[in-house]
Scaffold this motif. Structure first.
Motif, PDB file in Angstrom:
ATOM      1  N   UNK A 182       0.839  -1.196   0.000  1.00 13.92           N
ATOM      2  CA  UNK A 182       0.000   0.000   0.000  1.00 13.92           C
ATOM      3  C   UNK A 182       0.878   1.250   0.000  1.00 13.92           C
ATOM      4  N   UNK A 183       0.313   2.333  -0.511  1.00 15.28           N
ATOM      5  CA  UNK A 183       1.033   3.606  -0.505  1.00 15.28           C
ATOM      6  C   UNK A 183       0.903   4.299   0.847  1.00 15.28           C
ATOM      7  N   UNK A 184      -0.249   4.128   1.469  1.00 17.60           N
ATOM      8  CA  UNK A 184      -0.534   4.823   2.718  1.00 17.60           C
ATOM      9  C   UNK A 184      -1.491   3.981   3.535  1.00 17.60           C
ATOM     10  N   UNK A 185      -1.724   4.406   4.773  1.00 19.26           N
ATOM     11  CA  UNK A 185      -2.631   3.648   5.610  1.00 19.26           C
ATOM     12  C   UNK A 185      -3.291   4.497   6.675  1.00 19.26           C
ATOM     13  N   UNK A 186      -4.537   4.174   6.967  1.00 21.34           N
ATOM     14  CA  UNK A 186      -5.237   4.729   8.122  1.00 21.34           C
ATOM     15  C   UNK A 186      -5.073   3.674   9.194  1.00 21.34           C
ATOM     16  N   UNK A 187      -4.167   3.927  10.122  1.00 24.37           N
ATOM     17  CA  UNK A 187      -3.806   2.910  11.100  1.00 24.37           C
ATOM     18  C   UNK A 187      -3.949   3.439  12.509  1.00 24.37           C
ATOM     19  N   UNK A 188      -3.733   2.567  13.477  1.00 22.62           N
ATOM     20  CA  UNK A 188      -3.869   2.902  14.890  1.00 22.62           C
ATOM     21  C   UNK A 188      -2.551   2.635  15.608  1.00 22.62           C
ATOM     22  N   UNK A 189      -2.419   3.233  16.781  1.00 23.31           N
ATOM     23  CA  UNK A 189      -1.265   2.921  17.616  1.00 23.31           C
ATOM     24  C   UNK A 189      -1.474   1.563  18.310  1.00 23.31           C
ATOM     25  N   UNK A 190      -0.397   0.773  18.494  1.00 19.88           N
ATOM     26  CA  UNK A 190       1.016   1.155  18.352  1.00 19.88           C
ATOM     27  C   UNK A 190       1.628   0.904  16.978  1.00 19.88           C
ATOM     28  N   UNK A 191       0.808   0.498  15.992  1.00 22.48           N
ATOM     29  CA  UNK A 191       1.375   0.195  14.672  1.00 22.48           C
ATOM     30  C   UNK A 191       2.120   1.376  14.063  1.00 22.48           C
ATOM     31  N   UNK A 192       1.562   2.576  14.214  1.00 21.35           N
ATOM     32  CA  UNK A 192       2.209   3.747  13.617  1.00 21.35           C
ATOM     33  C   UNK A 192       3.576   3.982  14.242  1.00 21.35           C
ATOM     34  N   UNK A 268       1.506  -7.526  25.336  1.00 20.46           N
ATOM     35  CA  UNK A 268       0.064  -7.614  25.104  1.00 20.46           C
ATOM     36  C   UNK A 268      -0.392  -7.096  23.744  1.00 20.46           C
ATOM     37  N   UNK A 269       0.461  -6.359  23.049  1.00 25.57           N
ATOM     38  CA  UNK A 269       0.103  -5.811  21.735  1.00 25.57           C
ATOM     39  C   UNK A 269       1.238  -6.093  20.754  1.00 25.57           C
ATOM     40  N   UNK A 270       1.170  -5.439  19.595  1.00 21.14           N
ATOM     41  CA  UNK A 270       2.198  -5.629  18.578  1.00 21.14           C
ATOM     42  C   UNK A 270       3.390  -4.692  18.804  1.00 21.14           C
ATOM     43  N   UNK A 271       3.647  -4.309  20.047  1.00 23.22           N
ATOM     44  CA  UNK A 271       4.660  -3.298  20.347  1.00 23.22           C
ATOM     45  C   UNK A 271       6.001  -3.912  20.732  1.00 23.22           C
ATOM     46  N   UNK A 272       7.045  -3.711  19.934  1.00 25.85           N
ATOM     47  CA  UNK A 272       8.378  -4.183  20.322  1.00 25.85           C
ATOM     48  C   UNK A 272       8.903  -3.375  21.503  1.00 25.85           C
ATOM     49  N   UNK A 273       9.754  -3.995  22.299  1.00 25.20           N
ATOM     50  CA  UNK A 273      10.250  -3.349  23.512  1.00 25.20           C
ATOM     51  C   UNK A 273      11.035  -2.081  23.221  1.00 25.20           C
ATOM     52  N   UNK A 274      11.732  -2.042  22.074  1.00 23.67           N
ATOM     53  CA  UNK A 274      12.599  -0.892  21.803  1.00 23.67           C
ATOM     54  C   UNK A 274      11.849   0.356  21.352  1.00 23.67           C
ATOM     55  N   UNK A 275      10.530   0.248  21.173  1.00 18.75           N
ATOM     56  CA  UNK A 275       9.774   1.447  20.775  1.00 18.75           C
ATOM     57  C   UNK A 275       8.670   1.812  21.757  1.00 18.75           C
ATOM     58  N   UNK A 276       8.500   0.996  22.808  1.00 19.82           N
ATOM     59  CA  UNK A 276       7.348   1.191  23.686  1.00 19.82           C
ATOM     60  C   UNK A 276       7.325   2.585  24.318  1.00 19.82           C
ATOM     61  N   UNK A 277       8.497   3.154  24.575  1.00 16.97           N
ATOM     62  CA  UNK A 277       8.539   4.475  25.219  1.00 16.97           C
ATOM     63  C   UNK A 277       8.041   5.600  24.320  1.00 16.97           C
TER      64      UNK A 277
END
Length: 324
Positions: A182-192, A268-277
């Motif tokens: 895709x070129x773009x996305x309407x997404x939610x956190x923490x994916x962004x 609990x989500x798709x959040x890697x530890x190195x970006x959680x902050x």
């Protein structure tokens, strides 16, 4: 012999007290539908930090991706609560079965408290939403998300047909953007946040609903929240009150300790530890703390959904706010 008899009598008495105590103190099961995004954080905090257990509640996590599965589960009593349910979808459910989605808390999202946003893949020359004309866009699943994505695009002059938009499971958003599907996305956190950290995409604009629907980037867009069913609230009122108390404690913990609370997103989500902050959080508020102005903002959001046809008829949102 009398001494032995007294000994075994005492042992049996202790065992019976233990059995009876265990029966009395057995935890009450509450089935919670969970969409694994950052706005479900109060559930993760309450679960991991023992806030449910303090209220003698055994909260069973049932992973459900998006609003429609949560609504279906609430209607059929397969779950007692939805950890996060978009208010449009909750109100739509209430039109089908009044009281099936009663909100004990709401989440505000805007330019400061970010959740929904448009992201653009790396290398694409897009500077504004209007530049998405002719682009292929992915959207978080569910009619509410798709409607809000289209509303933001319509606000900058793009009509349906000016772009292609397809719903995609949240778990596939990062991979799809990495692959250039895709070129773009309407997404939610923490994916962004994951996309920004890995460099596969950048946020084009966040706080879309507050800006384009409510007309103020810092308005309280009460887009989602925790909902319980009336069957749960009336059938087991004391359990529902204790569940709400645990949720309220989690909300307070998040607002007082956001950095510490974020850590619960990792497992609990798709959040890697190195970006959680760096993951933005929405503003969590208990129903009992909502002001008249907050209810008015919620009603404006719901009325917009009626206007766009996402909701088939007008709903009095205040009827479905559950205060304990």
């Amino acid at each position: 012999m009398n001494g032995i008899w007294r000994y075994w009598s005492a042992v049996c008495a202790v065992v019976m007290v233990g059995v009876l105590s265990g029966t009395v103190q057995a935890q009450d099961k509450v089935k919670v539908g969970v969409f694994p995004v950052s706005s479900s954080l109060p559930h993760f905090v309450a679960l991991d930090r023992g806030f449910y257990k303090e209220q003698n509640i055994d909260a069973e996590t049932i992973r459900l991706i998006g609003g429609p599965p949560n609504v279906a589960a609430l209607i059929t009593n397969q779950i007692d609560a939805a950890a996060v349910l978009v208010t449009i979808e909750g109100m739509n459910a209430n039109l089908k079965k009044p009281g099936v989605a009663m909100y004990i808390s709401l989440n505000s999202q805007n330019r400061t408290y970010q959740m929904e946003q448009f992201v653009v893949r790396k290398g694409l020359n897009v500077k504004s939403l209007a530049d998405l004309k002719g682009k292929k866009i992915m959207s978080a699943p569910g009619p509410a998300n798709v409607t809000m994505a289209k509303a933001a695009l319509a606000a900058v002059g793009l009509k349906e047909g000016d772009y292609q938009i397809d719903q995609l499971d949240m778990g596939q958003h990062v991979n799809a953007m990495t692959a250039g599907t895709f070129d773009a996305g309407y997404t939610l956190e923490p994916n962004a946040a994951v996309m920004r950290k890995t460099g596969v995409a950048t946020t084009l604009e966040a706080g879309l609903i507050a800006k384009y629907v409510l007309g103020d980037p810092e308005a309280n867009a009460w887009v989602a929240g925790c909902a319980i069913s009336t069957d749960f609230a009336k059938g087991r009122p004391e359990v529902a009150k204790r569940f709400t108390a645990a949720w309220a404690k989690a909300v307070k913990f998040i607002m007082d300790n956001p950095a510490e609370a974020r850590k619960h997103l990792v497992k609990n989500t798709f959040t890697p530890e190195d970006i959680v902050d760096s993951v933005p959080l929405v503003k969590f508020a208990m129903a009992s703390d909502l002001r008249a102005a907050d209810i008015a903002d919620l009603q404006r959001f719901i009325d917009f959904s009626v206007k766009t046809g996402t909701l088939p008829e007008k709903v009095d949102a205040a009827r479905f706010i559950q205060k304990f």
